[in-house]
Structure formats: structure tokens, C-alpha cells
Motif scaffolding. Sequence first.
Motif, PDB file in Angstrom:
ATOM      1  N   VAL A  18       0.811  -1.226   0.000  1.00 16.68           N
ATOM      2  CA  VAL A  18       0.000   0.000   0.000  1.00 16.68           C
ATOM      3  C   VAL A  18       0.840   1.271   0.000  1.00 16.68           C
ATOM      4  O   VAL A  18       0.321   2.357  -0.228  1.00 16.68           O
ATOM      5  N   GLY A  19       2.144   1.157   0.323  1.00  9.70           N
ATOM      6  CA  GLY A  19       3.009   2.324   0.258  1.00  9.70           C
ATOM      7  C   GLY A  19       2.911   3.246   1.465  1.00  9.70           C
ATOM      8  O   GLY A  19       3.268   4.419   1.378  1.00  9.70           O
ATOM      9  N   GLU A  20       2.443   2.766   2.612  1.00 12.41           N
ATOM     10  CA  GLU A  20       2.350   3.609   3.804  1.00 12.41           C
ATOM     11  C   GLU A  20       3.692   3.631   4.532  1.00 12.41           C
ATOM     12  O   GLU A  20       4.472   2.687   4.447  1.00 12.41           O
ATOM     13  N   PRO A  21       3.976   4.707   5.320  1.00 12.69           N
ATOM     14  CA  PRO A  21       5.214   4.746   6.105  1.00 12.69           C
ATOM     15  C   PRO A  21       5.136   3.812   7.312  1.00 12.69           C
ATOM     16  O   PRO A  21       4.053   3.452   7.770  1.00 12.69           O
ATOM     17  N   LEU A  22       6.291   3.445   7.844  1.00 13.50           N
ATOM     18  CA  LEU A  22       6.357   2.553   8.996  1.00 13.50           C
ATOM     19  C   LEU A  22       7.582   2.941   9.816  1.00 13.50           C
ATOM     20  O   LEU A  22       8.671   3.119   9.271  1.00 13.50           O
ATOM     21  N   GLY A  23       7.381   3.098  11.134  1.00 16.15           N
ATOM     22  CA  GLY A  23       8.481   3.486  12.005  1.00 16.15           C
ATOM     23  C   GLY A  23       8.699   2.460  13.099  1.00 16.15           C
ATOM     24  O   GLY A  23       7.846   1.615  13.384  1.00 16.15           O
ATOM     25  N   MET A  24       9.903   2.526  13.726  1.00 16.45           N
ATOM     26  CA  MET A  24      10.239   1.605  14.808  1.00 16.45           C
ATOM     27  C   MET A  24      10.973   2.362  15.903  1.00 16.45           C
ATOM     28  O   MET A  24      11.793   3.249  15.630  1.00 16.45           O
ATOM     29  N   LEU A  25      10.662   1.994  17.183  1.00 13.23           N
ATOM     30  CA  LEU A  25      11.350   2.523  18.349  1.00 13.23           C
ATOM     31  C   LEU A  25      11.965   1.368  19.118  1.00 13.23           C
ATOM     32  O   LEU A  25      11.266   0.407  19.464  1.00 13.23           O
ATOM     33  N   LEU A  26      13.284   1.436  19.362  1.00 17.64           N
ATOM     34  CA  LEU A  26      13.944   0.496  20.265  1.00 17.64           C
ATOM     35  C   LEU A  26      14.215   1.246  21.564  1.00 17.64           C
ATOM     36  O   LEU A  26      14.848   2.313  21.564  1.00 17.64           O
ATOM     37  N   ILE A  27      13.715   0.710  22.690  1.00 21.26           N
ATOM     38  CA  ILE A  27      13.763   1.395  23.980  1.00 21.26           C
ATOM     39  C   ILE A  27      14.548   0.529  24.951  1.00 21.26           C
ATOM     40  O   ILE A  27      14.236  -0.654  25.135  1.00 21.26           O
ATOM     41  N   ASP A  28      15.569   1.118  25.594  1.00 22.73           N
ATOM     42  CA  ASP A  28      16.417   0.375  26.520  1.00 22.73           C
ATOM     43  C   ASP A  28      16.526   1.163  27.824  1.00 22.73           C
ATOM     44  O   ASP A  28      16.764   2.373  27.827  1.00 22.73           O
ATOM     45  N   LEU A  29      16.297   0.463  28.972  1.00 26.81           N
ATOM     46  CA  LEU A  29      16.408   1.107  30.275  1.00 26.81           C
ATOM     47  C   LEU A  29      17.874   1.426  30.562  1.00 26.81           C
ATOM     48  O   LEU A  29      18.752   0.567  30.397  1.00 26.81           O
ATOM     49  N   ASP A  30      18.152   2.635  31.002  1.00 25.18           N
ATOM     50  CA  ASP A  30      19.512   3.070  31.317  1.00 25.18           C
ATOM     51  C   ASP A  30      19.947   2.508  32.672  1.00 25.18           C
ATOM     52  O   ASP A  30      19.177   2.555  33.659  1.00 25.18           O
ATOM     53  N   ASP A  31      21.165   1.983  32.721  1.00 21.82           N
ATOM     54  CA  ASP A  31      21.786   1.513  33.967  1.00 21.82           C
ATOM     55  C   ASP A  31      20.934   0.472  34.683  1.00 21.82           C
ATOM     56  O   ASP A  31      20.855   0.432  35.924  1.00 21.82           O
ATOM     57  N   PHE A  32      20.276  -0.377  33.945  1.00 22.71           N
ATOM     58  CA  PHE A  32      19.402  -1.383  34.560  1.00 22.71           C
ATOM     59  C   PHE A  32      20.219  -2.432  35.315  1.00 22.71           C
ATOM     60  O   PHE A  32      19.807  -2.914  36.376  1.00 22.71           O
ATOM     61  N   LYS A  33      21.382  -2.789  34.797  1.00 21.04           N
ATOM     62  CA  LYS A  33      22.216  -3.800  35.464  1.00 21.04           C
ATOM     63  C   LYS A  33      22.658  -3.302  36.838  1.00 21.04           C
ATOM     64  O   LYS A  33      22.699  -4.070  37.802  1.00 21.04           O
ATOM     65  N   LYS A  34      22.975  -2.001  36.939  1.00 20.51           N
ATOM     66  CA  LYS A  34      23.387  -1.468  38.243  1.00 20.51           C
ATOM     67  C   LYS A  34      22.251  -1.580  39.255  1.00 20.51           C
ATOM     68  O   LYS A  34      22.461  -1.897  40.428  1.00 20.51           O
TER      69      LYS A  34
ATOM     70  N   ALA B 287      13.910   4.587  13.865  1.00 21.98           N
ATOM     71  CA  ALA B 287      14.216   4.238  12.476  1.00 21.98           C
ATOM     72  C   ALA B 287      12.936   4.233  11.668  1.00 21.98           C
ATOM     73  O   ALA B 287      11.851   3.982  12.198  1.00 21.98           O
ATOM     74  N   ALA B 288      13.082   4.535  10.376  1.00 24.21           N
ATOM     75  CA  ALA B 288      11.947   4.492   9.443  1.00 24.21           C
ATOM     76  C   ALA B 288      12.232   3.428   8.382  1.00 24.21           C
ATOM     77  O   ALA B 288      13.372   3.270   7.918  1.00 24.21           O
ATOM     78  N   PHE B 289      11.204   2.690   8.005  1.00 27.01           N
ATOM     79  CA  PHE B 289      11.366   1.602   7.042  1.00 27.01           C
ATOM     80  C   PHE B 289      11.662   2.173   5.650  1.00 27.01           C
ATOM     81  O   PHE B 289      10.968   3.064   5.163  1.00 27.01           O
ATOM     82  N   ASN B 290      12.734   1.624   5.023  1.00 29.64           N
ATOM     83  CA  ASN B 290      13.140   2.103   3.703  1.00 29.64           C
ATOM     84  C   ASN B 290      13.146   0.998   2.647  1.00 29.64           C
ATOM     85  O   ASN B 290      13.786   1.130   1.607  1.00 29.64           O
ATOM     86  N   GLY B 291      12.462  -0.126   2.931  1.00 32.88           N
ATOM     87  CA  GLY B 291      12.365  -1.197   1.951  1.00 32.88           C
ATOM     88  C   GLY B 291      13.106  -2.457   2.333  1.00 32.88           C
ATOM     89  O   GLY B 291      12.846  -3.527   1.776  1.00 32.88           O
ATOM     90  N   ASP B 292      14.032  -2.385   3.295  1.00 33.36           N
ATOM     91  CA  ASP B 292      14.838  -3.538   3.691  1.00 33.36           C
ATOM     92  C   ASP B 292      14.529  -3.850   5.152  1.00 33.36           C
ATOM     93  O   ASP B 292      14.772  -3.027   6.042  1.00 33.36           O
ATOM     94  N   ARG B 293      13.985  -5.064   5.441  1.00 33.88           N
ATOM     95  CA  ARG B 293      13.583  -5.389   6.801  1.00 33.88           C
ATOM     96  C   ARG B 293      14.775  -5.457   7.748  1.00 33.88           C
ATOM     97  O   ARG B 293      14.723  -4.941   8.868  1.00 33.88           O
ATOM     98  N   LYS B 294      15.880  -6.108   7.321  1.00 35.29           N
ATOM     99  CA  LYS B 294      17.050  -6.215   8.200  1.00 35.29           C
ATOM    100  C   LYS B 294      17.656  -4.847   8.481  1.00 35.29           C
ATOM    101  O   LYS B 294      18.001  -4.521   9.615  1.00 35.29           O
ATOM    102  N   GLU B 295      17.772  -4.032   7.447  1.00 33.93           N
ATOM    103  CA  GLU B 295      18.332  -2.697   7.635  1.00 33.93           C
ATOM    104  C   GLU B 295      17.418  -1.844   8.515  1.00 33.93           C
ATOM    105  O   GLU B 295      17.884  -0.978   9.264  1.00 33.93           O
TER     106      GLU B 295
END
Length: 532
Positions: A394-410, A495-503
Motif C-alpha cells: 500500500v506504500g504507507e510509512p512505517l516506524g520503529m522505536l527500540l527502547i532500553d532502560l539506562d543503567d538497569f544492570k546497576k 528508524a523508518a522503514f526504507n524497503g529492507d527489513r534487516k536494515e
Amino acid sequence: MDNSASNSARPSPRGLTSRILALVVASSLVTALAVSAIAVRGALSDFHRNLERTQSRALVAALEPLLGRFASGQRELEQLATGFPKTRRIPDSALARSPHFGGLAFLADGGHVIHALGSAVDLSPETMASLAADAPTLVGSAEGPIIAVPGGRSDSRSGTLIGVFRAAPIRGLLRAARPDEITALSLIDSHGATIAGPQPATDRIGQIAESALPEDDPSSVRRDQNALAKPVIGSAVPLGMFGCRLLIETPRAAAYGPIQRLVKQIVAVDLVLILLFGGLAYRMTRTAMRPIQILSDDAQRIAAGQFDLKLSEPEGNDEVALLARSFDDMVCRMRNERAEIRAANQKLRDHNTQLEQANEVLSQLSITDGLTKLHNHRYFQDSLIREIKRVRRVGEPLGMLLIDLDDFKKLNDRRGHAAGDELLAGVARILHQVVRETDLLARYGGEEFVVMCVNTDRDGTYQLGEKIRLAIAESSFIVDDSMRPTGVTVSVGVAAFNGDRKEFFHAADRALYEAKAQGKNCVVSADGKASF
């Protein structure tokens, strides 16, 4: 004389039973319908009177505070207009001191805005010109009702001062006066346009004028009797200023809901009574006619050549009594066998239901993270593949968020893994509240979460990431028995999807590492954009 002809002329025992049963059912039906009609008519009359009183009280309850608020706002605006400066600029302090308005603006004679404060005035040029020409007046807008009065120090007109009422207090007045949740109160102008409250449907405009209350009798509510042409029951009363009217409407289907339920209950009771009396009549008739009917049936079977038929009789010592007891035993055995079959079938259905429920639970567990109750890594990857196929189509945009807790190991080392688990669960709850329903939120692993933003470009995804970062940074968590609030921050990669799933995923991962490198507690886009 022909015996067959004489037999056909005799009344059949079954025919007598049917006629008696039909007479009893007809009598019960006529009685039930007569009583039900009287009951429904009385209930409908009471309902109409109660609805009239309820709508009248609601109109009266809303009219005075609403009129007082608009009149007070008009006086405030007129006082401000009287002291209007020659510079034709509104003092900044005027809006801060105003108890009524969320926005102020000064219009030239042609309707152009010269100076404005606060809420935007989003009206058509024709409406703006009308406000400048016809002040004082009251119109509706997306921000709230707008009142206009002439501005200037002298009698000569130098423009128009308009004020945008805060919509929340007015909506609160209208909601507070409603008698119930299904009834709507709204303020309309002389043309039927909504100033405050729900927008009336097009086919209600004509009814508003027809149902208007007389000014000298605000206690009587006139209702429309044409259910096909008018889908609501309501009335309107003049506000007493600006030519406006206060409108109350109750959807006809919802208003008549209690009556419909009453009718259904009466019909159900009628059916039960008819079935009850019919069953009793059938049982009594069947008991009285049973010996003759049994004897007649058996005689016909014997005449047909069934000589092996064993006759029985009802109570007594005659042949009819023996035949009746035999048939009773046969029916009893068949009834018991059917009951056993039904019980076995029900048991099978119960087992199938339990199996289906167990399968559903297992299915949910396979795609849900046990700690955070969010979707797990597997479910996210499967959903990502499906969504990328759809986006490519369909040609719609798609975005992704990777979220990581800071200093969680401490925190884990210092407070223990149980505290870390509590923190992860708390962060998951905040993420669930912040993300949109259309987004896919999942725990990717450890202290990492991932959000797939459907139909969202890079900027929109970035804004959502910043919203998540702020929500978590401003929250505190109780993670152990010390009851000390604990704060945590997150780093977010965009990140925004640019046609390559791995990238696509690698770009979000690189952005997350960049956010960590820039000091954590920030959002970094794959193109280098960052926020702290």
C-alpha cells in the motif's frame, strides 16, 4: 351400511382433544392480549408524562446558569471594549484576568483579525465578516462559543472585540443538567447551527423549530409523535439573548427502550401463561380421552393386520387398562434412553469447551511475555513480517522505536532481581498507556522494548519516542519493601522503514547505541537527530 363410511363419520378422539385445546388457548390469548393492552397503554401514558417533566426540569436547570455565564461574559467583554486603547491592541493581562474567555481578538470592520490572544479563532471569512457587522452576537466554533461586541472608546465604531469562551465550563453546565446519559443538551442559534453541545443531525433542524417552547410556558415539553420522520424526542426554549435557544433531545429508540422491554416482558409472560394453561388443558383432556384413544389406535392397528399387537388396559381390570399400561412403559423407556443420550452429548460438549479454552490460554501464553504481559519477541517478529508486506503493497510509512532502560544492570546488582522485575513491569505499564492503539508494543528481551509505529513517518515516530522518554523520566516506581521511589530513564533509537527489513531493525539498533553514547536519557534517530 358401509362400516368404513360410518367409521369416518365418527368424531376422532384426537380431534376432540385438539378442539378443546384450541378453545382453551384462544380464551387465554384473548384475555392476555386485553390485559396487556391496558397495561401497556397505562405505562406508555406514565412514560410520556415522566419524560415531559424530566426534559422540562433539565431545560430550566440549564437555562439560568448558562444565561448567567453568557451575560457575565458579555459584560466583561463590553467593559474591556469600553477601555480599548487607540492602538487597537488587546492588553496581555486581559486574558490572564478573564474568568470566562480562553481567547480574545480584535476585528477590523471587514472581519480581519488585527490582534489576538489565546485560543485561535477558526471561522470562515463570511462568519468573521458577519461578526464584525452584527455585534453583539454569539456563534459556535471548535474552541468554544464566540461572543462579539463593538470595540472603541467613543460612539463611533472602530472595530469589533470578540471573546472565545472556554468550552469546558459550558459543556460541564450542559452535562450537569442532563437527566441521563442518553439525553443531549445543546445551544443553537436562530438558524439551527450548534453553538455549544452535540451537533444536531440534519433531519432534526425542522423539528427544532416545530418543538420550540413558548416563552411564557417553559414547563411543557412538546414531543413529536411521528416516529418514522423524527428520530428524537425533544424541545427548545429561548435563551433570552442573541436569539439563541437551548435544545434538549432524547433519541427515540433509547427513550422508548424501557417501554419496549416492558412489552417484551408482557409478551413473555403472556406466552408462558398461554403455554401453561394450554398444557394443563391438554393434560386434563388427554387424561380423560386417553383410554378411548388408546383403544381406537389399537383397534386400527389390529384392523390393519397387526395381530401380534398386545393390548393393555388403563386402571382397572378391562382390556383398555392393560393396553394403556403397556404404552406407558414403552414411552417411559424411550424417555429414559433419550435423557441418557442427551447427558452423554452434554458431557462431550463440556469436554470440547474445556479443550477450546485450554488451547486459547496456551495460544496467548505463546505470544505474551510473562513478566510484563506485553507481546513477546516472537510475536513482534511475526507481526513485523506481515506489516512490512502490507506496507510494501500500500506504500504507507512505517516506524520503529527500540527502547532500553539506562543503567538497569546497576539497579539489579544494587536492589536485587526482584526489584528489577518490578521496575520492568512498571515501565511496561507506562509504555502501554503512552503508545497508540494502532502501534504494536512488545518486550524484545531483557530490559529492551520495541514499538512498531504503523502508518507513521520518521518525524511522527521520533515524537512518539520523545513522549515515551519524558513519561518514563517523570515517573517514579516502588520496587522493594523500602517503599523508596526509584526513578529510571530510557534511551530510544528511531528508524523508518526504507524497503529492507534487516536494515530497518539495524538502523533502529544503531540509533539506540548512539543514544547510549550521547549520554543516555535521549532519543536518537537513524539520521542523527537527537533530543535530551
